[in-house]
Design a protein around this motif. Structure first.
Motif, PDB file in Angstrom:
ATOM      1  N   ARG A  73       0.831  -1.214   0.000  1.00 25.67           N
ATOM      2  CA  ARG A  73       0.000   0.000   0.000  1.00 25.67           C
ATOM      3  C   ARG A  73       0.855   1.248   0.000  1.00 25.67           C
ATOM      4  NH1 ARG A  73      -4.404  -2.499   3.768  1.00 25.67           N
ATOM      5  NH2 ARG A  73      -5.978  -2.881   2.178  1.00 25.67           N
ATOM      6  N   HIS A  76       2.324   1.874  -3.350  1.00 27.52           N
ATOM      7  CA  HIS A  76       1.322   2.339  -4.303  1.00 27.52           C
ATOM      8  C   HIS A  76       0.877   3.772  -4.001  1.00 27.52           C
ATOM      9  CE1 HIS A  76      -1.578   2.304  -7.359  1.00 27.52           C
ATOM     10  NE2 HIS A  76      -2.539   1.609  -6.819  1.00 27.52           N
ATOM     11  N   LEU A  78      -1.046   4.602  -1.475  1.00 21.60           N
ATOM     12  CA  LEU A  78      -2.360   4.644  -0.819  1.00 21.60           C
ATOM     13  C   LEU A  78      -2.212   5.141   0.610  1.00 21.60           C
ATOM     14  CD1 LEU A  78      -3.887   1.282  -2.083  1.00 21.60           C
ATOM     15  CD2 LEU A  78      -4.442   3.589  -2.836  1.00 21.60           C
ATOM     16  N   MET A 102      -2.901  -2.241  -8.827  1.00 22.14           N
ATOM     17  CA  MET A 102      -2.814  -3.098  -7.654  1.00 22.14           C
ATOM     18  C   MET A 102      -4.011  -4.028  -7.605  1.00 22.14           C
ATOM     19  SD  MET A 102      -2.017  -2.165  -3.713  1.00 22.14           S
ATOM     20  CE  MET A 102      -2.259  -3.357  -2.382  1.00 22.14           C
ATOM     21  N   PHE A 104      -6.014  -6.264  -5.020  1.00 20.68           N
ATOM     22  CA  PHE A 104      -6.140  -6.436  -3.582  1.00 20.68           C
ATOM     23  C   PHE A 104      -6.482  -7.873  -3.215  1.00 20.68           C
ATOM     24  CE2 PHE A 104      -6.857  -2.009  -4.478  1.00 20.68           C
ATOM     25  CZ  PHE A 104      -6.155  -1.362  -3.476  1.00 20.68           C
ATOM     26  N   VAL A 108     -12.379  -5.578  -4.830  1.00 17.99           N
ATOM     27  CA  VAL A 108     -13.684  -4.937  -4.856  1.00 17.99           C
ATOM     28  C   VAL A 108     -14.313  -5.226  -6.211  1.00 17.99           C
ATOM     29  CG1 VAL A 108     -14.855  -2.715  -4.943  1.00 17.99           C
ATOM     30  CG2 VAL A 108     -13.042  -3.114  -3.280  1.00 17.99           C
ATOM     31  N   VAL A 109     -15.515  -5.769  -6.190  1.00 14.02           N
ATOM     32  CA  VAL A 109     -16.209  -6.060  -7.437  1.00 14.02           C
ATOM     33  C   VAL A 109     -17.351  -5.067  -7.574  1.00 14.02           C
ATOM     34  CG1 VAL A 109     -17.550  -7.763  -8.683  1.00 14.02           C
ATOM     35  CG2 VAL A 109     -15.593  -8.486  -7.334  1.00 14.02           C
ATOM     36  N   TYR A 120     -14.295  -0.155 -16.701  1.00 15.86           N
ATOM     37  CA  TYR A 120     -14.361   0.984 -15.781  1.00 15.86           C
ATOM     38  C   TYR A 120     -13.006   1.645 -15.518  1.00 15.86           C
ATOM     39  CZ  TYR A 120     -15.105   3.684 -11.563  1.00 15.86           C
ATOM     40  OH  TYR A 120     -15.116   4.691 -10.648  1.00 15.86           O
ATOM     41  N   PRO A 121     -11.992   0.874 -15.090  1.00 18.48           N
ATOM     42  CA  PRO A 121     -10.696   1.534 -14.854  1.00 18.48           C
ATOM     43  C   PRO A 121     -10.104   2.128 -16.120  1.00 18.48           C
ATOM     44  CG  PRO A 121     -10.526  -0.838 -14.466  1.00 18.48           C
ATOM     45  CD  PRO A 121     -11.960  -0.541 -14.699  1.00 18.48           C
ATOM     46  N   LEU A 124     -11.536   5.537 -16.394  1.00 18.96           N
ATOM     47  CA  LEU A 124     -10.922   6.458 -15.430  1.00 18.96           C
ATOM     48  C   LEU A 124      -9.535   6.882 -15.878  1.00 18.96           C
ATOM     49  CD1 LEU A 124     -11.678   5.409 -11.766  1.00 18.96           C
ATOM     50  CD2 LEU A 124     -12.875   6.968 -13.269  1.00 18.96           C
ATOM     51  N   ARG A 125      -8.830   5.978 -16.533  1.00 17.26           N
ATOM     52  CA  ARG A 125      -7.457   6.312 -16.927  1.00 17.26           C
ATOM     53  C   ARG A 125      -7.392   6.901 -18.328  1.00 17.26           C
ATOM     54  NH1 ARG A 125      -3.207   2.450 -13.760  1.00 17.26           N
ATOM     55  NH2 ARG A 125      -3.946   3.086 -11.712  1.00 17.26           N
ATOM     56  N   ARG A 168      -8.766  -6.972 -14.928  1.00 15.00           N
ATOM     57  CA  ARG A 168      -8.886  -5.513 -14.843  1.00 15.00           C
ATOM     58  C   ARG A 168      -7.519  -4.868 -14.844  1.00 15.00           C
ATOM     59  NH1 ARG A 168     -13.095  -4.762  -9.871  1.00 15.00           N
ATOM     60  NH2 ARG A 168     -11.250  -5.268  -8.681  1.00 15.00           N
ATOM     61  N   MET A 172      -5.415  -2.562 -17.955  1.00 14.75           N
ATOM     62  CA  MET A 172      -4.878  -1.210 -17.743  1.00 14.75           C
ATOM     63  C   MET A 172      -3.462  -1.083 -18.296  1.00 14.75           C
ATOM     64  SD  MET A 172      -6.374   0.128 -14.139  1.00 14.75           S
ATOM     65  CE  MET A 172      -5.634  -0.878 -13.011  1.00 14.75           C
TER      66      MET A 172
ATOM     67  N   ARG B 135      -9.297   4.832  -5.124  1.00 16.88           N
ATOM     68  CA  ARG B 135      -8.094   5.624  -4.925  1.00 16.88           C
ATOM     69  C   ARG B 135      -6.942   5.004  -5.717  1.00 16.88           C
ATOM     70  NH1 ARG B 135      -5.437   6.795  -0.112  1.00 16.88           N
ATOM     71  NH2 ARG B 135      -6.678   5.279   0.987  1.00 16.88           N
ATOM     72  N   LEU B 137      -7.158   3.474  -8.417  1.00 17.86           N
ATOM     73  CA  LEU B 137      -7.332   3.779  -9.837  1.00 17.86           C
ATOM     74  C   LEU B 137      -7.138   5.265 -10.124  1.00 17.86           C
ATOM     75  CD1 LEU B 137     -10.495   1.647 -10.684  1.00 17.86           C
ATOM     76  CD2 LEU B 137      -8.112   1.097 -11.126  1.00 17.86           C
TER      77      LEU B 137
END
Lengths: 261, 234
Positions: A73, A76, A78, A102, A104, A108-109, A120-121, A124-125, A168, A172, B135, B137
């Motif tokens: 973390r 990264h 975080l 990353m 985890f 998280v789904v 989705y990612p 965002l990117r 995912r 990316m 976060r 992402l």
């Protein structure tokens, strides 16, 4: 690099740090200097220093509670270190974060379709809309989830979720992949699939930094090992030496299967 | 018992006749409540999301207040809105008293806290689950909010439907600010009150049946939405 094909593990020294095609500064070496992390006066990590400068697969090993996830973390961005410094090439973890993915331990789904979870990612990117779908579908194919693309992602089993998380991350196209216990709670077949994925990612030039407490997995995947115990880095060494001549009583005990109390 | 069965059969006949008075009353009820819920959602969803995501001084107090306001007594809201829009009130110049607009305001005041409080809970729970991944992402604040609202869409729709159930069924607020004026501000609940006191039980009962059906429909919709969400999105 086919999933079922035999994968030959290249030698430890891979590409040296260099500029990538975009001209952005390389993320390697990752330099961690005197890293410490405290929560309410309790030191969870202390005096950690190491440098990773190859695209090899680095495995962070250690018993539960050693601080492995915390280290990931921090790398990264975080979390911010209490003391010490982390740099990716010339960038801070925060600046580098957009080129790092990353996975985890409990991914998280999102409450969307499997495909939606992968696109989705990308959105965002800033990946253009036209490319998102094809890139996502490729990633799903590589992870064996293509047939489930339209399914609601939250209906997936544990192993499928873990593969989705990898898909995912893969889509990316990160330069560095951080994996936190990617196969905990998976059956051997699912574990095998995930490990094959990690191997082919490595072969395509992605730097992998992963945690595990599974010695067998470390043996199978690692090029070098960071051994953490009680918040301290005991050794950083190539995997062969780690298992054959660790030169440290705690590591010998851990490799033997003793509990480190 | 005789009365009830006679009233009931007349009521059913009235509903099937669907005469213009009845139609007018039902239409106004739906117009007022749907408008109120729409405006309440426009306010309640972002406010709830903001309170759920932001950290600020007095946040606990705001949450406690929002939860408490969910149970606002309609008559008190009616009285407050009355004071607000009556000729001597701060909004007196708009001449809203005894108009459908005043009823919309009153129902909006009743429903907004419900939507805001439920949204806050939904968004906060979801954020707890999603925060670190988002976060990781590099999601920007606005992207985060949009993601949480979208992924919470079924729970949020439930909140809005709950608000509608409250609005369509309350009588205290609309009778005070609307005045129950025939052809102007008469809605189902106020008509039921009036017709009952006049002894016109069959019309009251007909309206009551329609009201119950609408409430039932709203609640069935809530259950249906939850069900679909559960099956499709876990």
């Amino acid at each position: 690099m086919s999933l079922n094909g035999v994968t030959v593990k290249p030698s430890v020294t891979l590409a040296p740090p260099q500029l990538d095609e975009g001209g952005a500064a390389a993320l390697l070496p990752l330099k961690v200097v005197e890293l410490g992390f405290q929560v309410r006066g309790q030191a969870l990590l202390e005096g950690i220093s190491f440098e990773l400068d190859t695209h090899a697969t680095t495995v962070v090993l250690g018993p539960n509670g050693a601080g492995k996830t915390l280290l990931l973390r921090l790398c990264h961005g975080l979390l911010s270190p209490s003391t010490g410094k982390i740099t990716w090439g010339r960038s801070s973890p925060g600046e580098a974060a957009a080129r790092i993915a990353m996975v985890f331990q409990n991914p998280v789904v999102l409450r969307r379709s499997v495909l939606g979870n992968v696109t989705y990612p990308l959105r965002l990117r800033g990946v253009p809309r036209a490319q998102r779908r094809s890139r996502a579908l490729t990633a799903l194919e590589r992870t064996g989830l293509a047939a489930l693309a339209a399914r609601p992602a939250r209906a997936l089993s544990g192993g499928e979720r873990q593969r989705l998380a990898l898909a995912r991350a893969w889509a990316m196209e990160p330069e560095v992949l951080l994996l936190d216990e990617p196969t905990s709670n998976l059956d051997p077949q699912a574990t095998h699939t995930v490990e094959e994925l990690v191997r082919s990612l490595r072969a395509s030039g992605v730097k992998i930094l992963m945690t595990t407490h599974d010695l067998g997995q470390a043996r199978r995947l690692a090029d070098d090992v960071l051994f953490l115990n009680q918040g301290r880095l005991l050794r950083h060494m190539p995997v062969e030496r780690f298992f054959n001549a660790p030169e440290h009583s705690a590591i010998e005990a851990f490799v033997r299967g003793d509990l480190l109390l | 018992m005789q009365d009830l069965s006679v009233a009931l059969s007349t009521a059913v006949a009235l509903i099937f006749d669907w005469d213009s008075d009845l139609r007018e009353i039902v239409t106004l009820s739906l117009q007022v409540s749907l408008t109120a819920v729409f405006i309440a959602a426009l306010i309640g969803l972002p406010v709830g999301a903001a309170v759920g995501l932001l950290h600020f001084r007095g946040r606990r107090l705001v949450i406690a207040a929002m939860n408490a306001l969910m149970g606002l007594p309609p008559v008190v809201v009616g009285l407050l809105v009355y004071l607000l829009v009556s000729n001597s009130g701060p909004l007196g110049e708009l001449q809203l008293l005894f108009s459908p607009a005043a009823m919309v305001i009153a129902q909006c005041v009743l429903v907004t806290p419900i939507i805001a409080a439920l949204t806050r809970q939904t968004v906060e729970d979801l954020n707890e689950e999603y925060a670190e991944y988002l976060r990781s992402l590099g999601a920007k604040p606005l992207q985060r909010v949009v993601t949480l609202l979208w992924d919470g869409r079924f729970s949020l729709l439930t909140a809005v439907l709950a608000g509608f159930g409250r609005a369509i069924a309350e009588v205290g607020a609309v009778i005070i600010v609307g005045g129950n004026i025939n052809h102007v501000t008469r809605v189902m609940t106020t008509s039921i009150t009036l017709e009952t006191s006049k002894g016109n039980l069959s019309l009251a009962l007909a309206l009551g049946l329609i009201l119950i059906c609408l409430s039932l429909l709203a609640n069935l919709a809530v259950i249906g939405v939850r069900d679909v969400a559960q099956r499709r999105y876990g």
